[in-house]
Design an enzyme around this catalytic site. Sequence first.
Site, PDB file in Angstrom:
ATOM      1  N   LYS A   1       0.813  -1.218   0.000  1.00  0.00           N
ATOM      2  CA  LYS A   1       0.000   0.000   0.000  1.00  0.00           C
ATOM      3  C   LYS A   1       0.848   1.271   0.000  1.00  0.00           C
ATOM      4  O   LYS A   1       0.387   2.324  -0.414  1.00  0.00           O
ATOM      5  CB  LYS A   1      -0.969  -0.028   1.168  1.00  0.00           C
ATOM      6  CG  LYS A   1      -1.977  -1.158   0.987  1.00  0.00           C
ATOM      7  CD  LYS A   1      -3.076  -1.139   1.993  1.00  0.00           C
ATOM      8  CE  LYS A   1      -4.158  -2.158   1.659  1.00  0.00           C
ATOM      9  NZ  LYS A   1      -3.741  -3.559   1.930  1.00  0.00           N
TER      10      LYS A   1
HETATM   11  C1  LIG Z   1      -4.389  -4.579   1.460  1.00  0.00           C
HETATM   12  C2  LIG Z   1      -3.653  -5.846   1.386  1.00  0.00           C
HETATM   13  C3  LIG Z   1      -4.077  -6.876   0.547  1.00  0.00           C
HETATM   14  C4  LIG Z   1      -5.335  -6.787  -0.269  1.00  0.00           C
HETATM   15  O1  LIG Z   1      -5.241  -5.787  -1.263  1.00  0.00           O
HETATM   16  P1  LIG Z   1      -6.573  -5.188  -1.897  1.00  0.00           P
HETATM   17  O2  LIG Z   1      -6.115  -4.063  -2.744  1.00  0.00           O
HETATM   18  O3  LIG Z   1      -7.426  -4.758  -0.758  1.00  0.00           O
HETATM   19  O4  LIG Z   1      -7.191  -6.288  -2.682  1.00  0.00           O
HETATM   20  C5  LIG Z   1      -3.293  -8.016   0.492  1.00  0.00           C
HETATM   21  N1  LIG Z   1      -2.180  -8.145   1.216  1.00  0.00           N
HETATM   22  C6  LIG Z   1      -1.751  -7.183   2.042  1.00  0.00           C
HETATM   23  C7  LIG Z   1      -0.510  -7.397   2.828  1.00  0.00           C
HETATM   24  C8  LIG Z   1      -2.452  -5.994   2.141  1.00  0.00           C
HETATM   25  O5  LIG Z   1      -2.013  -5.031   2.952  1.00  0.00           O
END
Ligand SMILES: *Cc1c(COP(=O)(O)O)cnc(C)c1O
Length: 463
Positions: free
Chosen positions: A113
Amino acid sequence: MQKNSIDYISTRGNTPPRTFSEAVLTGLAPDGGLLLPETVPDVSSDLSRWRNLAYGDLATAILQRFTDLPVAELEELTTASLQPFDHAEITPLQSFGKLHILELFHGPTLAFKDLALQFLGNLFAYLLDGKQALNLLAATSGDTGSAAIAGVHGKPGIRIFVLYPAGRISALQERQMTTVPDHNVAAVAIDGSFDDCQAIVKKLFGDAEFKQRYALGAVNSINWARVLAQIVYYFYGAFRVMERTGADRVRFAVPTGNFGDIFAGYMARRMGLPISRLILATNSNDILARFFESGDYRLRKVQATLSPSMDIQVASNFERYLYYRAGGCSATVRQWMQTFRDHGQLHLDSIDGRHIDPLFKAVSADDPSILRTIADIHQSTGYVLDPHSAAGVHAANREGLDGDPVVCIATAHAAKFPDAVRRAIGRPAVHEKLERLKTLPTREHRLPNDADAVRDFIVRHVE
Ligand SMILES: *Cc1c(COP(=O)(O)O)cnc(C)c1O
């Protein structure tokens, strides 16, 4: 300099078109839909040129196709947003025979993210230009909150409120938020699930007067700028694996919660990147896997798993995909969303006569499969996966590694989830950034599962 004039429209069709800058500051469209570019640029003829670009230049080239910002400023934003990453390649690709792992966790909070939220934080600061205030409100199942906070802490004019489900994120994830000393940051534990936190956020954004008066902004994956920033690593990862294997098409295996990450892959494919398959990995919260198997989108209760950032049922970006599935017909999207709201379920097969999208293959991984995958990969390669990334690798193995190469997206560093990793391989992974957090003082807030309590909290903090 050619200015890009792509307009952003709502999936539900009842919002006048907006510019990129407006779309970023709007978050959720006023008609309840999600914003999307009116047309998707076809970049097929750029691919051979883009292949050799460094990550930052590739990011600028892609972002340029979707924004109304001057290129020089876009370049500055991109550079500033990648600066905190601790790897020269930003998202390096690790290969072990046919297993390819695209590491997206080299940012400040060790989860993918950061790639979107460093950019979004800088973009907000740029768009506000010190003249306007912005109060960001977000729900997090763990990683969004810390990454959003890392993207905006200390930025003048911006405040951030992050809601997270009390006791349902890892202790380290919580510390990544509660140890940030800046006064423009508030991390709030809510007595409920992630979906409850998200419902509160949606409710407050739905209160037009409150939203306007307190200049609420979104950092959740509904914000178009996040999807946009994530498109970049699909190109980068595809180029690296093509270069390494000589293949001319690739598959991606993507751990999925809010359908944000994988939707960026879907957009990359719509732009012309030769992706032959998107392997969608869920944990036991498998509403999306069930959908792509049967066309049946049906709500169940959220279960707590070893991959908490995927403990989600209502995937907020899914509506963007549905818009394309509806052939760009917003009346159909409105009707589908209404059906889903009223009945908690939706069947697409009866509507468009075709319920399987051949681009997607969905696989769910329960906790034992995730632990087994971490252990197996560790044993065969020495590499330690985090439980989310392991769900993706499990799905890729199920689908089979022969044929077009599969890039498995590694969404977090294994050290973020020490309990799961210890259960799998007998010891936790460590990362010095996380070790440092263990001794820092924390600031904690706790509220009931109640939108009014959160509204009051925001009012008190802003005034
Ligand atoms: C947010 C997240 C996901 C899922 O991603 P999305 O964009 O919500 O589908 C998977 N793995 C980790 C470590 C995350 O932080």
